[in-house]
Design a protein around this motif. Structure first.
Motif, PDB file in Angstrom:
ATOM      1  N   GLY A  99      -6.130  -6.701  -4.534  1.00 15.77           N
ATOM      2  CA  GLY A  99      -5.038  -7.651  -4.389  1.00 15.77           C
ATOM      3  C   GLY A  99      -4.283  -7.490  -3.092  1.00 15.77           C
ATOM      4  O   GLY A  99      -3.435  -8.318  -2.759  1.00 15.77           O
ATOM      5  N   GLY A 100      -4.589  -6.425  -2.344  1.00 14.16           N
ATOM      6  CA  GLY A 100      -3.938  -6.180  -1.071  1.00 14.16           C
ATOM      7  C   GLY A 100      -4.788  -6.706   0.079  1.00 14.16           C
ATOM      8  O   GLY A 100      -5.543  -7.666  -0.063  1.00 14.16           O
ATOM      9  N   ALA A 101      -4.652  -6.060   1.217  1.00 15.49           N
ATOM     10  CA  ALA A 101      -5.390  -6.497   2.404  1.00 15.49           C
ATOM     11  C   ALA A 101      -6.892  -6.355   2.194  1.00 15.49           C
ATOM     12  O   ALA A 101      -7.364  -5.411   1.545  1.00 15.49           O
ATOM     13  CB  ALA A 101      -4.952  -5.682   3.615  1.00 15.49           C
ATOM     14  N   ALA A 102      -7.645  -7.292   2.756  1.00 17.74           N
ATOM     15  CA  ALA A 102      -9.103  -7.220   2.682  1.00 17.74           C
ATOM     16  C   ALA A 102      -9.609  -6.078   3.557  1.00 17.74           C
ATOM     17  O   ALA A 102      -8.955  -5.700   4.543  1.00 17.74           O
ATOM     18  CB  ALA A 102      -9.720  -8.533   3.150  1.00 17.74           C
ATOM     19  N   PRO A 103     -10.759  -5.501   3.218  1.00 19.84           N
ATOM     20  CA  PRO A 103     -11.301  -4.418   4.052  1.00 19.84           C
ATOM     21  C   PRO A 103     -11.579  -4.897   5.469  1.00 19.84           C
ATOM     22  O   PRO A 103     -12.076  -6.002   5.670  1.00 19.84           O
ATOM     23  CB  PRO A 103     -12.611  -4.051   3.345  1.00 19.84           C
ATOM     24  CG  PRO A 103     -12.534  -4.649   1.990  1.00 19.84           C
ATOM     25  CD  PRO A 103     -11.629  -5.820   2.084  1.00 19.84           C
ATOM     26  N   ALA A 154      -1.624   5.990   4.236  1.00 21.55           N
ATOM     27  CA  ALA A 154      -1.366   4.621   3.787  1.00 21.55           C
ATOM     28  C   ALA A 154      -2.025   3.607   4.713  1.00 21.55           C
ATOM     29  O   ALA A 154      -2.629   2.621   4.255  1.00 21.55           O
ATOM     30  CB  ALA A 154       0.137   4.366   3.696  1.00 21.55           C
ATOM     31  N   GLN A 155      -1.939   3.853   5.990  1.00 28.07           N
ATOM     32  CA  GLN A 155      -2.561   2.933   6.951  1.00 28.07           C
ATOM     33  C   GLN A 155      -4.078   2.931   6.804  1.00 28.07           C
ATOM     34  O   GLN A 155      -4.719   1.881   6.890  1.00 28.07           O
ATOM     35  CB  GLN A 155      -2.165   3.321   8.373  1.00 28.07           C
ATOM     36  CG  GLN A 155      -0.699   3.044   8.698  1.00 28.07           C
ATOM     37  CD  GLN A 155      -0.290   3.570  10.058  1.00 28.07           C
ATOM     38  OE1 GLN A 155      -0.978   4.400  10.669  1.00 28.07           O
ATOM     39  NE2 GLN A 155       0.848   3.095  10.559  1.00 28.07           N
ATOM     40  N   ALA A 156      -4.649   4.105   6.556  1.00 28.76           N
ATOM     41  CA  ALA A 156      -6.100   4.196   6.393  1.00 28.76           C
ATOM     42  C   ALA A 156      -6.559   3.487   5.117  1.00 28.76           C
ATOM     43  O   ALA A 156      -7.592   2.805   5.105  1.00 28.76           O
ATOM     44  CB  ALA A 156      -6.536   5.658   6.372  1.00 28.76           C
ATOM     45  N   LEU A 157      -5.791   3.634   4.043  1.00 34.14           N
ATOM     46  CA  LEU A 157      -6.135   2.953   2.786  1.00 34.14           C
ATOM     47  C   LEU A 157      -6.048   1.440   2.953  1.00 34.14           C
ATOM     48  O   LEU A 157      -6.881   0.691   2.425  1.00 34.14           O
ATOM     49  CB  LEU A 157      -5.204   3.418   1.662  1.00 34.14           C
ATOM     50  CG  LEU A 157      -5.452   4.822   1.116  1.00 34.14           C
ATOM     51  CD1 LEU A 157      -4.290   5.259   0.236  1.00 34.14           C
ATOM     52  CD2 LEU A 157      -6.767   4.875   0.330  1.00 34.14           C
ATOM     53  N   THR A 204       0.833  -1.206   0.000  1.00 29.60           N
ATOM     54  CA  THR A 204       0.000   0.000   0.000  1.00 29.60           C
ATOM     55  C   THR A 204       0.864   1.250   0.000  1.00 29.60           C
ATOM     56  O   THR A 204       0.548   2.239  -0.679  1.00 29.60           O
ATOM     57  CB  THR A 204      -0.930   0.006   1.231  1.00 29.60           C
ATOM     58  OG1 THR A 204      -1.683  -1.204   1.256  1.00 29.60           O
ATOM     59  CG2 THR A 204      -1.877   1.191   1.196  1.00 29.60           C
ATOM     60  N   GLU A 205       1.972   1.211   0.740  1.00 32.43           N
ATOM     61  CA  GLU A 205       2.865   2.375   0.806  1.00 32.43           C
ATOM     62  C   GLU A 205       3.471   2.676  -0.562  1.00 32.43           C
ATOM     63  O   GLU A 205       3.509   3.831  -1.001  1.00 32.43           O
ATOM     64  CB  GLU A 205       3.976   2.134   1.829  1.00 32.43           C
ATOM     65  CG  GLU A 205       3.508   2.083   3.274  1.00 32.43           C
ATOM     66  CD  GLU A 205       2.930   0.722   3.654  1.00 32.43           C
ATOM     67  OE1 GLU A 205       2.930  -0.216   2.813  1.00 32.43           O
ATOM     68  OE2 GLU A 205       2.466   0.598   4.812  1.00 32.43           O
TER      69      GLU A 205
END
Length: 229
Positions: free
Chosen positions: A53-57, A42-45, A18-19
């Motif tokens: 493809g990144g972390a799930a909500p 970045a942490q909030a996103l 994400t970063e």
């Protein structure tokens, strides 16, 4: 086994962090945030699950629940779901939300797992058909071409092109048909037990890998070569 089907994200390729994703878009837009602001954003996103493809909500808002459930069915629904999550996070310019979405479709945003080329190449040498079956809202073929892996893939079966998504067995059946393979002689490789496990309904064998950063999973695909012997 006469053919192997692979998932895309978390199986053959890993999306950037994400970063890195946010930093690339801010740089392209010439937007500067302080390090504190950048880290917070970045942490909030990531918590919002805004990077496909990144972390799930951590939480899907009620107003996005319906489109989230069918996000891989069409390009429009995919974009609406993920930009909807992104817009939960304030950014200096509203246009950055669409820029973030566009960035994740770039080949530069994706890294093949270290053993992907080796395993795909070995399957090709053995005459084993290879298909990619992915829940996705955009054309991932350019990612494979840019990283030199397209030459190993015989067919792509993408959810948005069929208006259905895994675990619907019809997607796996379409891939098997494209490869001329009996599903009972096909191995499905993926990282999602529910979605990729849908292939078992056809009689396919299923093998799961861990969805980890590329540098933390150097040889997760190599067991596939033993499974197809």
């Amino acid at each position: 086994m006469t053919a192997v089907l692979f998932d895309f994200s978390g199986t053959l390729f890993r999306v950037e962090s994400t970063e890195t994703w946010l930093r690339a878009v801010l740089a392209e837009a010439r937007v500067v945030l302080s390090e504190q602001e950048f880290t917070k954003t970045a942490q909030a996103l990531e918590a919002a699950g805004a990077l496909p493809g990144g972390a799930a909500p951590q939480h899907v808002p009620a107003e996005l629940a319906a489109v989230w459930e069918v996000r891989d069915r069409t390009p429009e629904e995919h974009r609406a779901a993920f930009t909807g999550l992104s817009r939960r996070v304030p950014l200096p310019d509203p246009r950055l939300h669409d820029a973030l979405y566009e960035r994740h479709m770039s080949p530069d945003a994706w890294t093949p797992y270290p053993d992907a080329a080796e395993v795909l190449g070995a399957l090709r040498e053995r005459g084993i058909g290879v298909g990619v079956v992915s829940n996705i809202g955009w054309d991932l073929r350019p990612v494979f071409r840019a990283h030199g892996l397209d030459r190993y893939v015989d067919t792509y079966v993408l959810s948005y092109e069929h208006r259905m998504h895994k675990p619907d067995p019809r997607l796996f059946a379409a891939a098997c048909a494209d490869l001329g393979a009996d599903p009972r002689e096909v191995l499905m490789v993926g990282d999602d037990r529910r979605a990729d496990g849908g292939a078992a309904a056809l009689g396919c064998a299923v093998h799961f890998v861990d969805h980890l950063p590329a540098d933390r999973r150097p040889d997760g695909l190599r067991p596939v070569l033993d499974l197809v012997r």
